[in-house]
Every structure is written in structure tokens, then in C-alpha cells.
Motif scaffolding. Structure first.
Motif, PDB file in Angstrom:
ATOM      1  N   LEU A   1      32.600   7.675   8.757  1.00  0.00           N
ATOM      2  CA  LEU A   1      33.136   8.099   7.459  1.00  0.00           C
ATOM      3  C   LEU A   1      33.649   6.887   6.671  1.00  0.00           C
ATOM      4  O   LEU A   1      33.492   6.823   5.450  1.00  0.00           O
ATOM      5  CB  LEU A   1      34.267   9.112   7.646  1.00  0.00           C
ATOM      6  N   ALA A   2      34.253   5.925   7.385  1.00  0.00           N
ATOM      7  CA  ALA A   2      34.716   4.689   6.731  1.00  0.00           C
ATOM      8  C   ALA A   2      33.533   3.923   6.153  1.00  0.00           C
ATOM      9  O   ALA A   2      33.583   3.441   5.018  1.00  0.00           O
ATOM     10  CB  ALA A   2      35.481   3.822   7.728  1.00  0.00           C
ATOM     11  N   LYS A   3      32.454   3.817   6.928  1.00  0.00           N
ATOM     12  CA  LYS A   3      31.256   3.112   6.462  1.00  0.00           C
ATOM     13  C   LYS A   3      30.651   3.817   5.249  1.00  0.00           C
ATOM     14  O   LYS A   3      30.242   3.167   4.275  1.00  0.00           O
ATOM     15  CB  LYS A   3      30.226   3.024   7.584  1.00  0.00           C
TER      16      LYS A   3
ATOM     17  N   THR B   1      30.153   2.402   1.391  1.00  0.00           N
ATOM     18  CA  THR B   1      28.863   2.449   0.693  1.00  0.00           C
ATOM     19  C   THR B   1      28.999   3.141  -0.659  1.00  0.00           C
ATOM     20  O   THR B   1      28.375   2.737  -1.647  1.00  0.00           O
ATOM     21  CB  THR B   1      27.816   3.191   1.547  1.00  0.00           C
ATOM     22  N   ALA B   2      29.862   4.169  -0.707  1.00  0.00           N
ATOM     23  CA  ALA B   2      30.074   4.912  -1.951  1.00  0.00           C
ATOM     24  C   ALA B   2      31.013   4.193  -2.910  1.00  0.00           C
ATOM     25  O   ALA B   2      31.242   4.662  -4.033  1.00  0.00           O
ATOM     26  CB  ALA B   2      30.619   6.302  -1.635  1.00  0.00           C
ATOM     27  N   GLY B   3      31.569   3.052  -2.474  1.00  0.00           N
ATOM     28  CA  GLY B   3      32.452   2.276  -3.344  1.00  0.00           C
ATOM     29  C   GLY B   3      33.907   2.695  -3.295  1.00  0.00           C
ATOM     30  O   GLY B   3      34.731   2.196  -4.065  1.00  0.00           O
ATOM     31  N   ASN B   4      34.258   3.613  -2.387  1.00  0.00           N
ATOM     32  CA  ASN B   4      35.646   4.071  -2.267  1.00  0.00           C
ATOM     33  C   ASN B   4      36.341   3.246  -1.184  1.00  0.00           C
ATOM     34  O   ASN B   4      36.480   3.674  -0.037  1.00  0.00           O
ATOM     35  CB  ASN B   4      35.690   5.567  -1.924  1.00  0.00           C
TER      36      ASN B   4
END
Length: 440
Positions: A85-87, A91-94
Motif C-alpha cells: 500500500l505504501a508503494k 506511485t500515485a504521488g501521495n
């Protein structure tokens, strides 16, 4: 059958204990109304079992499914899912959410002794923190990793040395950054694969040598990075290595080949909408034409770079290009425009203070030049001393040498007794620079 039952009891017992501790519950609190504390203790030690209805109630109290409690190392599986979930968040910029997840995994993998997961999560944490310029935290984490003596592979050591170097470079400590990158480079021979990390090491070493004015060494590493990017089919990385190679070439006097490479990579970057690279290439072309005193061409390319950086709100690169424009206007005798560009650059630098220490030093130096041309020699001295202080604070010995030498020569022209002391400082900077260059 007996072995299977014993193994099942052991798994359930270990998982119950881990999740109970994770939840911060005592055995009394988890067992309340469901079973005796002594029975729960036996279950956690794998000596007996609970009815599934009771196990389900306990799972609800722990905030997990009963299937999770019955899984092979359920906590490890859950933490691995959290790390993914961190990765995905990264990737989503969050970045903020990614850090929340990864910090949770770091804490729990350390508490429940999952060394491999701990190392992976620490690597992601360092990368994320460097991305948002939390460099001091990265330095502390990496120092802690090596002090803990965790079971690391060559790839792990390389990664941490690399992030260590990036943190030091971003925080303004070039000497420490260089040493960390060199240690990362030493680990490359022990790697069998991971070409992406190899590329990052080569590119980082090229960049730090470039900033140290070791142009031929920088060229060699940019060429290695370019080759690696080509081998792993990373188009953007290859473009960046190529135009940075051209940047070094023009500093070595190979203008024609540099110009040809810049023109080709600018077209590639424009066609692929790599905006930041469009800005960088225009900036570098502007610098090349500035050196050749082709001021019209220089202004055109630098101005295009400024527009790109303003769109992207990239404060560090914008600050750098504004100072090149200031230098251009100084060379053409337009001192009012010079000061205007410097003031704009200093205003921009406040938004990226950690990364623009060299730009602030250069801004002071340019202001000093203007003061000197306007006949205010002491104001010129003051501005160059400000630049020297910034370089001293950030251990930048190469630029410090250039500034000290310039100031000493100006004192000498005026038969000013301060020349002796500044010449002495220049020699000291030069000795440090030479020693620095011998380390690798």
C-alpha cells in the motif's frame, strides 16, 4: 495428524500473541468473558486450542479476521500488504500516505523481528524522505541501520549508501555525499543484477563529480549511466544521461558535438513531453551560448527554461536559471536588470532553501560584481564574504576556492594588505579540493 494439529496450535498461538501485543491488550483484557487467562496463556504457547466461536470473538477484539489468525505467519503477510500500500501510494504521488504506511511497517517489523521486511521498509522510507527533503531523518536512519548491524546484502548496503549520499548532497554537504556515493560504487562489483540501482549510482557520481569540476570523471560516469539506461531500455534515463554528457563536453570545449547532442535530446524531450528535461536542456544550451558570448541565443534558451520551470513550479532550477540571466545582463552592462534577476532568484530560493545554498552564494557573488563595477569596493568585498560563508557552511571547497582567489586578486590589484590572508585561505581551499579528488 498429531503433527498437523500441533503446528496449527502453534500458528494460532503465535498470531494471537502478536496481534494482542500489537493492539496493546493484556491477556486479561483479551480473555475477559471468553475464557480464563490460564487457558489463553496455554493457547498462546501452542499447548491447546480454542473453540472457533471463541477464536472468532477474539479476532474481532483484535481487529482482524479469524482467517488471518489461522494463517501461516499472518502478521508478516499483513505487514507485506501494508508495505505494498505504501508503494502504491508513492506511485500515485501521495507521499504523506505512503510515509504513514511505511512507518507502521518499520515499527512493527522491528518489534516482531522481521529483518528482511525491516530493511525493505527502511529503504522505502529513506527514499520517500529524500523526496520531500527530510534529509536529516534519512541520515539518522542510515546511521542507525549500520549501527544495528542488520543482515544486509551487497544490494542493501549499496542502496543505503546511495540514499545517504543523496541526503548529504541535498543538505549541502558535498564531501560526505561524495564519500557515500563512492562506497555505493564499491558495492556494485558485488551485485549480480539490479541495473536500475546501478544506474542511480553512476548518475549520482557523475553529478557530484560535475559539481566538483572533475569534468573528465563526470563524463566517464555519465557515459556509464547512459550505457546502463540503454541496456535496460529506460528512455528517459538515457536522454538525461546523454544531455548531461553534452553539458560536460561543452565545459571541456567540445561545443560542436555538445550542440548537436543538445539539439537532438531537446527534440526527444519535447516530443515525449518531458517538460522538466525541456527546461534543463534549454538552460544548459543557454549556458553554452553564454560562454561563447552569443548573448541573443543564450537569452532565448534561458528564457524558455524559466517559462518551463515557472509552469512546473520547480524553484531550485528556476533560481539557477535566473542567476544565469543575471550573469548575462551583467556581461552586457545592464546592471539594473542584473539586480532585478538576482532579487527574483533570491525570492525564489526562499521556497527551496535547503536545495539552493549554492544559488544563494552565487547571487551574492553577482551582486558583488555589480557593486565593484559601480565603484563600491567594500560592498563588493562584503558580498563575496557572504558567498564564502555559505560555501564554508556547506563544505563546498571548489567554489570557495574560486571566490577566495578572485577576492585575493582584487585586493592585490589595490595593494590591500588583506590580500595575504585571503590568498592563504584560497590555498587552503585548493589543498582540500586536491585531497578530496584523491579519495577515489
Amino acid at each position: 495428524m498429531t503433527l498437523a494439529i500441533d503446528e496449527r496450535n502453534r500458528l494460532i498461538g503465535e498470531n494471537l500473541r502478536k496481534y494482542r501485543l500489537l493492539k496493546g491488550l493484556t491477556q486479561d483484557e483479551l480473555a475477559e468473558g471468553l475464557c480464563s487467562v490460564s487457558q489463553l496463556s496455554k493457547v498462546e504457547n501452542g499447548k491447546t486450542y480454542l473453540k472457533r466461536t471463541i477464536l472468532k470473538e477474539m479476532s474481532n477484539r483484535l481487529g482482524v479476521t479469524v482467517e488471518r489468525i489461522e494463517s501461516q505467519d499472518a502478521l508478516l503477510e499483513e505487514l507485506s500488504e501494508t508495505l505494498q500500500l505504501a508503494k502504491d501510494s508513492r506511485t500515485a504521488g501521495n507521499i504523506e500516505r505512503a510515509l504513514e504506511y511505511v512507518v507502521l511497517v518499520v515499527e512493527q517489523s522491528r518489534a516482531f523481528e522481521y529483518p528482511s521486511l525491516l530493511l525493505e521498509s527502511l529503504q522505502i522510507q529513506c527514499s520517500l524522505l529524500n523526496q520531500i527533503n527530510e534529509t536529516e531523518k534519512v541520515i539518522q536512519i542510515v546511521q542507525g541501520v549500520f549501527e544495528e548491524n542488520l543482515p544486509m546484502t551487497a544490494e542493501d548496503r549499496l542502496f543505503f549508501h546511495l540514499e545517504y549520499g543523496i541526503a548529504y548532497e541535498y543538505s549541502g554537504h558535498q564531501v560526505a555525499a561524495y564519500d557515500a556515493y563512492c562506497r555505493a560504487d564499491q558495492e556494485i562489483d558485488n551485485l549480480q543484477s539490479n541495473f536500475e540501482t546501478r544506474f542511480r549510482v553512476y548518475y549520482s557520481l557523475a553529478r557530484i563529480h560535475f559539481s566538483m569540476n572533475n569534468h573528465r570523471t563526470a563524463l566517464r560516469y555519465f557515459e556509464k549511466a547512459e550505457l546502463m539506461a540503454t541496456e535496460i531500455n529506460r528512455h528517459l534515463w538515457r536522454i538525461r544521461s546523454t544531455y548531461m554528457k553534452a553539458t560536460v563536453m561543452r565545459l571541456l570545449g567540445n561545443f560542436e558535438q555538445a550542440e548537436e547532442i543538445f539539439t537532438g535530446t531537446l527534440k526527444e524531450a519535447t516530443d515525449n513531453q518531458y517538460l522538466i528535461d525541456v527546461g534543463i536542456i534549454n538552460n544548459n544550451m543557454g549556458c553554452m551560448y553564454l560562454e561563447r558570448e552569443e548573448y541573443g541565443q543564450a537569452f532565448s534558451h534561458l528564457n524558455r527554461a524559466v517559462k518551463v520551470y515557472e509552469i512546473l513550479e520547480n524553484h531550485k532550477f528556476l533560481c539557477e536559471t535566473l542567476l544565469y540571466l543575471a550573469e548575462l545582463k551583467f556581461r552586457t552592462g545592464e546592471y539594473t536588470r542584473t539586480i532585478a534577476y538576482v532579487e527574483q532568484a533570491l525570492e525564489v530560493s526562499e521556497r527551496a532553501a535547503k536545495q539552493t545554498y549554492q544559488e544563494r552564494a552565487k547571487a551574492n557573488r553577482i551582486l558583488g560584481w555589480v557593486k565593484r563595477e559601480q565603484g563600491d569596493f567594500e560592498a563588493y568585498v562584503t558580498q563575496l564574504e557572504k558567498a564564502l560563508n555559505i560555501y564554508d557552511d556547506n563544505h563546498v571547497v571548489f567554489e570557495a576556492y574560486e571566490v577566495a582567489k578572485e577576492l585575493a586578486e582584487e585586493f592585490y590589484k589595490k595593494s590591500d594588505s588583506r590580500a595575504v590572508e585571503i590568498y592563504r585561505k584560497a590555498v587552503q581551499y585548493n589543498e582540500k579540493a586536491l585531497e578530496f579528488g584523491k579519495r577515489r
